[in-house]
Enzyme design. Structure first.
Site, mmCIF file in Angstrom:
data_model
loop_
_atom_site.group_PDB
_atom_site.id
_atom_site.type_symbol
_atom_site.label_atom_id
_atom_site.label_comp_id
_atom_site.label_asym_id
_atom_site.label_seq_id
_atom_site.Cartn_x
_atom_site.Cartn_y
_atom_site.Cartn_z
ATOM 1 N N ARG A 63 0.815 -1.223 0.000
ATOM 2 C CA ARG A 63 0.000 0.000 0.000
ATOM 3 C C ARG A 63 0.845 1.268 0.000
ATOM 4 O O ARG A 63 0.410 2.321 -0.438
ATOM 5 C CB ARG A 63 -0.911 -0.024 1.244
ATOM 6 C CG ARG A 63 -2.059 0.949 1.194
ATOM 7 C CD ARG A 63 -2.927 0.830 2.438
ATOM 8 N NE ARG A 63 -2.193 1.174 3.623
ATOM 9 C CZ ARG A 63 -2.316 0.569 4.818
ATOM 10 N NH1 ARG A 63 -3.152 -0.439 4.972
ATOM 11 N NH2 ARG A 63 -1.606 0.954 5.848
ATOM 12 N N TYR A 118 -16.055 20.139 -13.283
ATOM 13 C CA TYR A 118 -16.577 18.800 -13.553
ATOM 14 C C TYR A 118 -17.693 18.505 -12.534
ATOM 15 O O TYR A 118 -17.500 18.677 -11.326
ATOM 16 C CB TYR A 118 -15.404 17.839 -13.386
ATOM 17 C CG TYR A 118 -15.676 16.370 -13.537
ATOM 18 C CD1 TYR A 118 -16.130 15.835 -14.742
ATOM 19 C CD2 TYR A 118 -15.435 15.495 -12.480
ATOM 20 C CE1 TYR A 118 -16.332 14.474 -14.873
ATOM 21 C CE2 TYR A 118 -15.632 14.129 -12.614
ATOM 22 C CZ TYR A 118 -16.086 13.630 -13.811
ATOM 23 O OH TYR A 118 -16.287 12.279 -13.942
ATOM 24 N N ASP A 190 -7.888 21.350 -11.721
ATOM 25 C CA ASP A 190 -8.075 20.148 -12.542
ATOM 26 C C ASP A 190 -7.469 20.442 -13.910
ATOM 27 O O ASP A 190 -7.960 21.308 -14.638
ATOM 28 C CB ASP A 190 -9.575 19.831 -12.643
ATOM 29 C CG ASP A 190 -9.861 18.518 -13.365
ATOM 30 O OD1 ASP A 190 -9.082 18.140 -14.256
ATOM 31 O OD2 ASP A 190 -10.892 17.883 -13.053
ATOM 32 N N LYS A 215 -7.989 9.642 -18.643
ATOM 33 C CA LYS A 215 -8.193 10.274 -19.951
ATOM 34 C C LYS A 215 -6.934 10.149 -20.816
ATOM 35 O O LYS A 215 -6.674 9.081 -21.325
ATOM 36 C CB LYS A 215 -8.625 11.726 -19.746
ATOM 37 C CG LYS A 215 -9.801 11.891 -18.756
ATOM 38 C CD LYS A 215 -11.111 11.391 -19.301
ATOM 39 C CE LYS A 215 -12.214 11.220 -18.277
ATOM 40 N NZ LYS A 215 -12.588 12.404 -17.525
#
Ligand SMILES: *Cc1c(COP(=O)(O)O)cnc(C)c1O
Length: 400
Positions: A63, A118, A190, A215
């Site tokens: 982790r 967004y 962003d 993306k």
């Protein structure tokens, strides 16, 4: 001596195209293989009980990071530029947004979020942050120095997205960042649309830059990934929040992100070029009212785009002259090269209908006609245009 002994180190003089290829690589550590292995890992074994108790190990637990995650984080950090003090990977773009926000706010704080953000960013602020005593208000993305009036005594952060999701307003990032810093607030952005190849937010005063790696970094519509890049002011808080929240990204997805990154420059160049070509073709159509593409000279944000960005991606929107909704649906349903679906940044073209009106609160969304968002993929422009021509014929038939 073979190639694997040549240690690849970052060099500030190198072009971005070169760094996309070299950043985060260390073949000498992997027997000369070009790419790092995909470490599927939870347990890391220690040589002794004493070492275990002292946490004496380069890697401690799956982790907490592996050579695979460090390769992508290191590569992204280099691409973000000299202001970047660290990158964290999380399981989605939305997780990058929520984690970046969580790492800077506390109960009683206020955040200012652009009205063009967004949609799920707003929902997170309104439904999750609100439960922990963090209030959110929304501002007009076109504000420059006027943003100063919107700060409150408890404003902890300003959140930007430029160009805006679906609507493509350009923001004056440096001006807003200066106003925020003058008020003691941090700046989050962003940057999924441009990627650090076409815009480096940390160079312009942003403290935390977010990308949906889903993306363009992934680039093939087969991975969910989020990235957060921090400067020196925010890196400790970011790393701590990611670590204490237990966030870690699956190794195969990290690898796909790294694999995608190597071709990001050539892919983006084509998305940029084809996107402009298709947008210019659409702009001439009699059915079209206007294009929402900041790289087109007629766009209200064009001057800002030109000042700040070195390129554009393949994502933009179109406003049609008023037609019945069934005509818009006929247009979209007729297209065969443009898929109808969420997300973007893959090799394939997409087209979706949208309406920003229901989610706006600081500004009014009234574009003057139905709106469609396009993602221009890597297909030949002539084929895309022929497909759109068939779409417009169906639109006309359905409008009659
Ligand atoms: C898609 C998207 C996100 C969210 O990314 P996911 O990986 O789908 O969670 C965030 N910001 C922008 C601008 C996006 O388009």
């Amino acid at each position: 001596m073979n190639d694997s002994s040549k240690k690849e180190s970052p060099s500030p003089a190198r072009h971005t195209d070169t760094r996309v290829v070299t950043a985060g690589r260390d073949p000498a550590s992997y027997h000369g293989f070009v790419n790092p292995p995909v470490y599927h890992a939870s347990t890391v074994l220690y040589p002794s009980a004493e070492d275990f108790l002292a946490h004496r190990a380069r890697y401690q637990y799956g982790r907490r990071g592996t050579p695979t995650t460090e390769a992508l984080e290191g590569a992204l950090a280099e691409l973000e530029g000299p202001q970047c003090a660290g990158v964290s990977l999380v399981p989605s773009g939305l997780a990058a947004i929520s984690t970046a926000l969580l790492s800077v706010v506390k109960a009683g704080d206020h955040v200012l979020v652009t009205d063009s953000a967004y949609g799920p960013t707003r929902t997170y602020c309104d439904q999750i942050l609100s439960r922990f005593g963090v209030t959110t208000s929304y501002y007009d993305p076109l504000l420059g120095t006027g943003i100063a009036e919107h700060f409150r005594d408890n404003t902890r952060a300003v959140y930007l997205e430029s160009p805006g999701s679906l609507s493509f307003e350009m923001q004056d990032v440096a001006t807003i960042a200066k106003a925020a810093h003058d008020k003691g607030a941090l700046v989050l952005m962003d940057n999924t649309w441009a990627t650090p190849l076409y815009y480096r937010p940390l160079d312009h005063g942003v403290d935390l830059a977010i990308q949906a790696g889903t993306k363009y970094i992934g680039g093939h519509s087969d991975v969910m990934l989020g990235t957060i890049s921090a400067n020196a002011a925010t890196v400790a808080a970011l790393k701590n929040t990611v670590r204490l929240s237990g966030l870690c990204e699956g190794p195969d997805d990290v690898y796909l992100g790294l694999r995608g990154l190597r071709t990001l420059s050539v892919r983006l160049e084509r998305h940029f070029k084809s996107g402009i070509a298709v947008a210019r073709w659409l702009e001439q159509r009699p059915e079209v009212l206007r294009l929402l593409h900041p790289a087109l000279p007629g766009h209200p944000g064009h001057a800002l785009w030109k000042r700040d960005f070195t390129g554009a991606s393949g994502l933009f929107s179109m406003v049609l002259k008023p037609v019945p909704q069934k005509a818009v649906f006929a247009f979209l349903d007729t297209l065969t090269l443009f898929g109808i679906g969420a997300s973007w940044g893959g090799y394939e073209s997409l087209a979706i209908p949208f309406d920003c009106a229901p989610i706006r609160t600081a500004t009014r969304w009234a574009p003057g006609g139905p709106t469609v968002r396009f993602h221009i993929g890597l297909e030949a422009v002539d084929d895309l245009v022929a497909d759109l021509e068939r779409g417009f014929a169906a639109l006309a038939a359905a409008s009659a």
